[in-house]
Design a protein around this motif. Structure first.
Motif, short mmCIF file in Angstrom:
data_model
loop_
_atom_site.label_atom_id
_atom_site.label_comp_id
_atom_site.label_asym_id
_atom_site.label_seq_id
_atom_site.Cartn_x
_atom_site.Cartn_y
_atom_site.Cartn_z
N LEU A 14 0.81 -1.22 0.00
CA LEU A 14 0.00 0.00 0.00
C LEU A 14 0.85 1.27 0.00
O LEU A 14 0.38 2.32 -0.46
CB LEU A 14 -0.95 0.00 1.20
CG LEU A 14 -2.08 -1.02 1.16
CD1 LEU A 14 -2.88 -0.99 2.45
CD2 LEU A 14 -2.98 -0.80 -0.05
N SER A 15 2.08 1.19 0.49
CA SER A 15 2.93 2.38 0.52
C SER A 15 3.26 2.89 -0.88
O SER A 15 3.64 4.04 -1.05
CB SER A 15 4.22 2.10 1.31
OG SER A 15 5.04 1.18 0.62
N GLN A 16 3.05 2.04 -1.89
CA GLN A 16 3.26 2.49 -3.27
C GLN A 16 2.28 3.60 -3.65
O GLN A 16 2.56 4.40 -4.54
CB GLN A 16 3.07 1.33 -4.24
CG GLN A 16 4.07 0.22 -4.08
CD GLN A 16 3.73 -0.91 -5.02
OE1 GLN A 16 4.04 -0.84 -6.19
NE2 GLN A 16 3.08 -1.93 -4.50
N ILE A 51 7.74 -5.39 -5.83
CA ILE A 51 7.31 -4.00 -5.77
C ILE A 51 8.29 -3.09 -6.50
O ILE A 51 7.90 -2.23 -7.29
CB ILE A 51 7.13 -3.55 -4.29
CG1 ILE A 51 5.94 -4.25 -3.67
CG2 ILE A 51 7.00 -2.03 -4.20
CD1 ILE A 51 5.85 -4.10 -2.17
N MET A 52 9.58 -3.28 -6.26
CA MET A 52 10.59 -2.45 -6.92
C MET A 52 10.56 -2.66 -8.43
O MET A 52 10.64 -1.68 -9.20
CB MET A 52 11.98 -2.75 -6.38
CG MET A 52 12.24 -2.25 -4.98
SD MET A 52 12.11 -0.46 -4.86
CE MET A 52 10.53 -0.27 -4.07
N PHE A 89 -3.18 -2.29 -8.84
CA PHE A 89 -2.40 -3.48 -8.49
C PHE A 89 -1.75 -3.43 -7.11
O PHE A 89 -1.65 -4.48 -6.47
CB PHE A 89 -1.39 -3.81 -9.60
CG PHE A 89 -2.07 -4.40 -10.79
CD1 PHE A 89 -2.59 -5.68 -10.75
CD2 PHE A 89 -2.23 -3.67 -11.96
CE1 PHE A 89 -3.26 -6.22 -11.83
CE2 PHE A 89 -2.89 -4.20 -13.05
CZ PHE A 89 -3.41 -5.47 -12.99
N PRO A 90 -1.31 -2.28 -6.59
CA PRO A 90 -0.85 -2.30 -5.20
C PRO A 90 -1.95 -2.68 -4.21
O PRO A 90 -1.71 -3.41 -3.25
CB PRO A 90 -0.37 -0.86 -4.97
CG PRO A 90 0.05 -0.40 -6.32
CD PRO A 90 -0.94 -1.02 -7.25
N ASN A 104 1.08 -10.87 -7.82
CA ASN A 104 1.42 -10.78 -9.23
C ASN A 104 1.28 -9.34 -9.69
O ASN A 104 0.23 -8.74 -9.52
CB ASN A 104 0.51 -11.69 -10.06
CG ASN A 104 0.81 -11.60 -11.53
OD1 ASN A 104 1.96 -11.41 -11.93
ND2 ASN A 104 -0.20 -11.74 -12.35
N TYR A 105 2.35 -8.80 -10.25
CA TYR A 105 2.33 -7.48 -10.86
C TYR A 105 2.53 -7.66 -12.36
O TYR A 105 3.63 -7.95 -12.81
CB TYR A 105 3.43 -6.58 -10.30
CG TYR A 105 3.13 -6.03 -8.93
CD1 TYR A 105 2.26 -4.96 -8.78
CD2 TYR A 105 3.71 -6.57 -7.79
CE1 TYR A 105 1.98 -4.45 -7.53
CE2 TYR A 105 3.43 -6.06 -6.54
CZ TYR A 105 2.57 -4.99 -6.42
OH TYR A 105 2.29 -4.49 -5.18
N PRO A 106 1.45 -7.51 -13.15
CA PRO A 106 1.60 -7.70 -14.60
C PRO A 106 2.43 -6.59 -15.23
O PRO A 106 2.51 -5.48 -14.72
CB PRO A 106 0.16 -7.67 -15.11
CG PRO A 106 -0.60 -6.92 -14.08
CD PRO A 106 0.10 -7.16 -12.77
#
Length: 113
Positions: A14-16, A51-52, A89-90, A104-106
């Motif tokens: 969520l910090s994104q 995340i990165m 997505f976050p 999963n981050y597409p």
């Protein structure tokens, strides 16, 4: 021994969303959380890398869209899609992390392995 802490994993995802407020906080805060907690929280290393990779990929895609605005005009559509991805997505992956499901981050480029 690493401890399981799903709430911290969720907050890292969520910090994104700080990108929506500060512009760059969504890259820096998860980076700090990942680097400081990867040795103490189970799965933090995997989540931090994901995340990165997602954040850096969205930055690269945004930089590609900027000249497309001038040349073709399609850059606006690309930036809107990127904005939706960085919002949706976050949140989805924060819920998955809290439930213990795989994330999963597409469209993420695996820059950090």
């Amino acid at each position: 021994m690493k401890r399981e802490d799903r709430q911290t994993l969720m907050l890292t995802h969520l910090s994104q969303l700080l990108n929506l407020v500060t512009g760059i906080g969504g890259l820096i805060v998860p980076l700090i959380l990942w680097q400081t907690q990867k040795d103490t929280i189970e799965d933090m290393d995997e989540h931090g890398k994901a995340i990165m990779n997602f954040q850096l990929s969205m930055l690269i895609y945004s930089l590609i869209c900027i000249p497309l605005i001038i040349v073709v005009g399609l850059g606006f559509i690309g930036l809107i899609v990127i904005g939706l991805f960085t919002l949706i997505f976050p949140i989805v992956n924060a819920i998955k992390a809290n439930n213990g499901d795989p994330i999963n981050y597409p469209l993420s480029i695996r820059l950090i392995k």
